[in-house]
Design an enzyme around this catalytic site. Sequence first.
Site: not given
Length: 582
Positions: A71, A247
């Site tokens: 991430d 997302e």
Amino acid sequence: MRKKNTLLATAVIMLFVMVSFTMTEYSSYPPKKNAPIYTKVTYEGNDQVYKDFPLEEDEFFNPILQGCYPDPAITRKGDDYYMVCSSFAMFPGVPIFHSKDLVNWTDLGGVLDDINEFNPHDTGISQGVYAPGITYNPHNDTFYMIVTAFSGGLGNIIVKTKDPMKGWGSPIKLDFGGIDPSIFFDDDGKAYVVHNDAPDKGKELYNGHRVIKIWEYDTEKDQVIEGTDQIIVDGGVDITEKPIWIEAPHIYKKDGSYYLMCAEGGTGGWHSEVVFKSDSPKGPYIPAPSNPILTQRYFPKDRENKVDWAGHADLVKGPDDQYYGVFLAIRPNEENRVNTGRETFILPVDWSGEFPVFENGLVPIEPKLKMPKGVTNKTGQEGYLPNGNFTYEEDFSSDNLDFRWIGLRGPREAFIKQTKKGLEITPFATNLKELKPTSTLFYRQQHKTFSFSTTLHYQPKSEKDMAGLTAYQNEGSNYVFGVTRKGSDNYLVLQKNSKPDRRGEIVSEIVATEPIELDGPIDLKVSAEGDNYEFSYAVNGSNFKTVGGTVSGDILSTDVAGGFTGALLGLYATSGNDITLD
């Protein structure tokens, strides 16, 4: 401004007083006389892909951060680049890295390094914090790190600093739900927060249906402005196709237009990156006709040197004035296991047209890249993180322990002490299966083929004492390899802990035991070739002997164990050993 943690004994003592853990989670300090001492650790990575694709003078290897660094988010101020990643319940939270050129990176530790402010002491390893955003605001010369914290009731938080080299301020709790927040600063100084959220109540159309929300943000009060929230993407690129898990949103401004880039498809085999465009930061956003702009989902499953699950990206302009994107992806082994976890990759981005597209991000990703013009590859030198195949040796003689060594659910400084004899670990009365801090110093597995060895000085006093190594995916999926005691004899034990059974209990199995004389130090090693792991020992510095034969690394893989992390290799000690020898 908080300074980085030190290893001073006074700070350690204060930590025990201030932390909100229960005293049963810790052993007393200073350590017991029989505390284990580790005098050397060697990690050696030896993946075939790096032999098959040697670097030319103007190349570097991809991924740029090997092992569990997922991430990624990135920002730039002048010639300085700062990148953050998810850390879950590892401590410190949110690892942060610095570079001048996007190739050579130094490790700055963790943003959330104060246990009084970020305390994941009772959370599963895949909770804690994940999906951070980092943005530099030129209007007030301030860096912002925003993240969702699944511990301590924090929720979404933001921290600030003028200089990431000098530490960060205290977390500010933000008044909104959802996950994956990032912050955007417009040319006029206005600020906006975007994040993933659930659809409005009663409007969820299918499993995995999510939305992207935006809020106006008050930089004086450091809070979202009540009533300004609105949905700017519902479902994804085309809601009629029932896209899942839109997302990880980021907003960029280029040539007067606003671009919203998001992950779509879930962080697995259908993962991708998509982009939208608008005339306003608050939309409406129109998806690019060429979506996705990054994915690996369309290629044969048995391709060589496979990189998969690519997505969750962020963009930055590089030193050669070209755009680059950092993103997560995986390098599965021959059994399609994901033991190294989600790693941080980088690709150049072509933004010569209306929409950005990752160069070679829609074909199988290669293991190496051309460097930006004028950059010299110094990875593994001059304090820069290594890349490709490498050997890392640690004798614990340095005043400051390398930031690659981490704790779990608490700071490493709570149980380690660097002495003239080596690294001394205070055994906690907890074991690896418990949702509590453990006295384990962890290092990420960074290769499919590796060895991780250490020299241990230790004399267990009872069956409750154990010290050695662990290969750890989560509290319910791990191997323990260490020395303990039964009666008047010492034993070397290999235990396998696997995911919960139907009753919700962890299944523990003693793979092998071996009586052992401890007249001096013992060398312990865990090694792997793909899915095959071996645990071995030596009492004379050579001639390692395998205990338990070859065991499967399946339980160290995300696809078997679940969660979001890669395998961790640890120096482990406990005074609460629960392994019972017959």
